[in-house]
Design a protein around this motif. Structure first.
Motif, PDB file in Angstrom:
ATOM      1  N   ALA A 149      36.687  39.329  48.014  1.00 26.83           N
ATOM      2  CA  ALA A 149      35.897  38.724  46.936  1.00 26.83           C
ATOM      3  C   ALA A 149      35.487  39.783  45.932  1.00 26.83           C
ATOM      4  O   ALA A 149      35.325  40.957  46.278  1.00 26.83           O
ATOM      5  CB  ALA A 149      34.645  38.072  47.527  1.00 26.83           C
ATOM      6  N   ILE A 150      35.324  39.361  44.703  1.00 22.98           N
ATOM      7  CA  ILE A 150      34.676  40.198  43.693  1.00 22.98           C
ATOM      8  C   ILE A 150      33.270  39.629  43.603  1.00 22.98           C
ATOM      9  O   ILE A 150      33.091  38.439  43.321  1.00 22.98           O
ATOM     10  CB  ILE A 150      35.390  40.116  42.321  1.00 22.98           C
ATOM     11  CG1 ILE A 150      36.792  40.730  42.422  1.00 22.98           C
ATOM     12  CG2 ILE A 150      34.608  40.868  41.246  1.00 22.98           C
ATOM     13  CD1 ILE A 150      37.885  39.785  42.649  1.00 22.98           C
ATOM     14  N   ALA A 151      32.267  40.468  43.901  1.00 27.88           N
ATOM     15  CA  ALA A 151      30.901  39.958  44.052  1.00 27.88           C
ATOM     16  C   ALA A 151      29.983  40.626  43.046  1.00 27.88           C
ATOM     17  O   ALA A 151      29.792  41.844  43.073  1.00 27.88           O
ATOM     18  CB  ALA A 151      30.412  40.226  45.479  1.00 27.88           C
ATOM     19  N   ALA A 166      34.004  35.688  43.103  1.00 31.93           N
ATOM     20  CA  ALA A 166      35.388  35.267  42.855  1.00 31.93           C
ATOM     21  C   ALA A 166      36.171  35.528  44.138  1.00 31.93           C
ATOM     22  O   ALA A 166      36.167  36.649  44.655  1.00 31.93           O
ATOM     23  CB  ALA A 166      35.984  36.051  41.694  1.00 31.93           C
ATOM     24  N   CYS A 167      36.804  34.493  44.654  1.00 28.69           N
ATOM     25  CA  CYS A 167      37.542  34.600  45.923  1.00 28.69           C
ATOM     26  C   CYS A 167      39.002  34.174  45.663  1.00 28.69           C
ATOM     27  O   CYS A 167      39.339  32.988  45.831  1.00 28.69           O
ATOM     28  CB  CYS A 167      36.926  33.696  46.986  1.00 28.69           C
ATOM     29  SG  CYS A 167      35.167  33.977  47.264  1.00 28.69           S
ATOM     30  N   PRO A 168      39.844  35.120  45.253  1.00 23.26           N
ATOM     31  CA  PRO A 168      41.185  34.751  44.776  1.00 23.26           C
ATOM     32  C   PRO A 168      42.085  34.105  45.825  1.00 23.26           C
ATOM     33  O   PRO A 168      42.998  33.377  45.456  1.00 23.26           O
ATOM     34  CB  PRO A 168      41.777  36.091  44.318  1.00 23.26           C
ATOM     35  CG  PRO A 168      40.581  36.940  44.017  1.00 23.26           C
ATOM     36  CD  PRO A 168      39.548  36.543  45.035  1.00 23.26           C
ATOM     37  N   ALA A 260      33.511  35.887  51.027  1.00 26.82           N
ATOM     38  CA  ALA A 260      34.129  34.555  51.024  1.00 26.82           C
ATOM     39  C   ALA A 260      33.438  33.694  52.086  1.00 26.82           C
ATOM     40  O   ALA A 260      33.388  32.470  51.962  1.00 26.82           O
ATOM     41  CB  ALA A 260      35.630  34.650  51.289  1.00 26.82           C
ATOM     42  N   LYS A 261      32.868  34.343  53.116  1.00 32.33           N
ATOM     43  CA  LYS A 261      32.119  33.597  54.150  1.00 32.33           C
ATOM     44  C   LYS A 261      30.935  32.856  53.526  1.00 32.33           C
ATOM     45  O   LYS A 261      30.656  31.713  53.858  1.00 32.33           O
ATOM     46  CB  LYS A 261      31.611  34.556  55.238  1.00 32.33           C
ATOM     47  CG  LYS A 261      32.716  35.133  56.117  1.00 32.33           C
ATOM     48  CD  LYS A 261      32.156  35.952  57.271  1.00 32.33           C
ATOM     49  CE  LYS A 261      31.844  37.387  56.941  1.00 32.33           C
ATOM     50  NZ  LYS A 261      32.987  38.223  56.554  1.00 32.33           N
ATOM     51  N   LEU A 265      30.568  28.850  53.231  1.00 30.92           N
ATOM     52  CA  LEU A 265      29.377  28.215  53.819  1.00 30.92           C
ATOM     53  C   LEU A 265      28.636  27.371  52.780  1.00 30.92           C
ATOM     54  O   LEU A 265      28.115  26.294  53.085  1.00 30.92           O
ATOM     55  CB  LEU A 265      28.449  29.315  54.351  1.00 30.92           C
ATOM     56  CG  LEU A 265      27.612  28.916  55.539  1.00 30.92           C
ATOM     57  CD1 LEU A 265      28.438  28.954  56.814  1.00 30.92           C
ATOM     58  CD2 LEU A 265      26.417  29.855  55.697  1.00 30.92           C
ATOM     59  N   SER A 266      28.611  27.841  51.533  1.00 31.36           N
ATOM     60  CA  SER A 266      27.860  27.140  50.475  1.00 31.36           C
ATOM     61  C   SER A 266      28.446  25.754  50.192  1.00 31.36           C
ATOM     62  O   SER A 266      27.755  24.881  49.685  1.00 31.36           O
ATOM     63  CB  SER A 266      27.815  27.961  49.185  1.00 31.36           C
ATOM     64  OG  SER A 266      29.055  27.890  48.500  1.00 31.36           O
TER      65      SER A 266
END
Ligand SMILES: Nc1ncnc2c1ncn2[C@@H]1O[C@H](COP(=O)(O)OS(=O)(=O)O)[C@@H](OP(=O)(O)O)[C@H]1O
Ligand SMILES: [Mg+2]
Ligand SMILES: [Mg+2]
Ligand SMILES: [Mg+2]
Length: 350
Positions: A149-151, A166-168, A260-261, A265-266
């Motif tokens: 992820a880009i966080a 962002a989770c490509p 990404a977890k 979860l969200s």
């Protein structure tokens, strides 16, 4: 106070960085992976992503003195023998900016790239605004071809007020049941975002319209599934499995890299995220800030193993008791009880 302008800029920065990372992951070569002094892997994409996000934030807020707390620094890129790597990073950033076309600037030099990376040297804290960036979270997953992820998050007076993940490689549809691999699923690439008080939304990285997301409403732990780190070195899998057993969780753990977890979860793909680093490890704010607000604005709760909320106001470290638990309001007390009992059992068996 509204952070709408900051949110637009953060989404733009993270999406561009995701584009750069996708390109590198596609043609990832062994030689692209360097080792930092702490032995964690770092790739041209980690540096490129950090330089790009830093550049975009600077462009979007030119009159403000930008404070950025970010994972990487240019130290290893300034050594003899790193020139070629630095040139690759520079080309990647310039190509990504050119493919987007929003910023009409002359190409950045290697010196500009080093400066952009090193703008991330702020220490954060309880005063003022600080951007918090993990340019690639889950570098090991990235190198393996799995989740990353880009966080990017923003702190205001020590509180997380917005976050973008962002989770490509994350499938657009639910990964409940463990179907996290890009090759098993349809479209991949998710952008999660949240602003304090405004809820959490997800859209595809290709730019579909945003959908509001919510954590699961599951109240019975037997029906809950749980996420944990892919890497056993990052979280004690034996402890989470003991807790899950106590709770009566039936499903096997879903092991995914990175924040990404929090994203998964969200939107209710699973019910619980447990993270128990081995003794001596100190968590960093960039590994949790964006994920924290994405999950809390979706109705979730984040606590340490003692049930204390996370405090992002103390600089770049997050000092937590034993580990981090994320779940919904209903399950949190049950999970914390199982955590307490499991830790006591573990201690008395030593
Ligand atoms: N020893 C140890 N214990 C706990 N955590 C650690 C440890 N070492 C590293 N890290 C941090 O873990 C980040 C990766 O996140 P995850 O553990 O969720 O994913 S994974 O299992 O590594 O794939 C990872 O983030 P990135 O470095 O951005 O990949 C690290 O900051
Ligand atoms: Mg790292
Ligand atoms: Mg990280
Ligand atoms: Mg990282």
């Amino acid at each position: 106070m509204s952070y709408d302008r900051e949110l637009v800029a953060a989404k733009k920065a993270a999406s561009l960085a995701a584009r750069l990372c996708q390109k590198v992951q596609k043609d990832l070569l062994q030689s692209d992976v360097q080792s930092k002094s702490d032995k964690s892997p770092v790739t041209v994409a980690d540096y490129g992503s950090q330089a790009l996000v830093s550049f975009v934030l600077q462009k979007e807020f030119p009159s403000e003195k930008l404070s950025l707390v970010a994972e990487e620094d240019s130290g290893d890129l300034c050594t003899d023998g790193a020139q070629e790597t630095l040139e690759r990073i520079t080309k990647l950033v310039n190509d990504t900016l050119a493919s987007d076309g929003s910023y009409s600037v002359s190409p950045l030099s290697t010196e500009d790239i080093l400066q952009a990376i090193d703008r991330g040297k702020s220490e954060g804290g309880s005063q003022g605004h600080h951007w918090v960036l993990d340019p690639i979270d889950g570098t090991k997953g990235f190198v393996r071809g799995d989740q990353y992820a880009i966080a990017l998050a923003l702190l205001d007076q020590g509180k997380v007020v917005l976050g973008v993940l962002a989770c490509p490689n994350l499938p657009i549809t639910s990964i409940s049941g463990g179907n996290q691999h890009a090759f098993n699923s349809g479209e991949v690439g998710c952008l999660f975002f949240a602003e304090v008080g405004g809820g959490t939304y997800m859209q595809s990285l290709n730019g579909s319209s945003p959908l509001k997301v919510q954590v699961t409403a599951v109240e019975n732990p037997e029906e809950a599934s749980f996420f944990e780190s892919y890497e056993a070195a990052h979280s004690m899998h034996d402890l989470s499995s003991l807790i899950a057993k106590k709770l009566g969780v039936k499903a096997p753990p879903v092991r995914i890299d990175s924040q990404a977890k929090y994203g998964a979860l969200s939107r209710g793909d699973g019910a619980i995220y447990m993270r128990f680093p081995h003794k001596g490890y100190r968590e960093k704010i960039w590994d949790h800030a964006a994920g924290y607000i994405v999950v809390t604005e979706a109705g979730g709760v984040v606590r340490d193993a003692a049930g204390i909320p996370l405090d992002f106001s103390r600089g770049k470290y997050l000092d937590v008791d034993t580990g981090i638990i994320v779940t919904n309001q209903k399950l949190m007390p049950l999970v914390l009880k199982a955590v307490r009992e499991s830790l006591e059992e573990k201690a008395s068996s030593l």
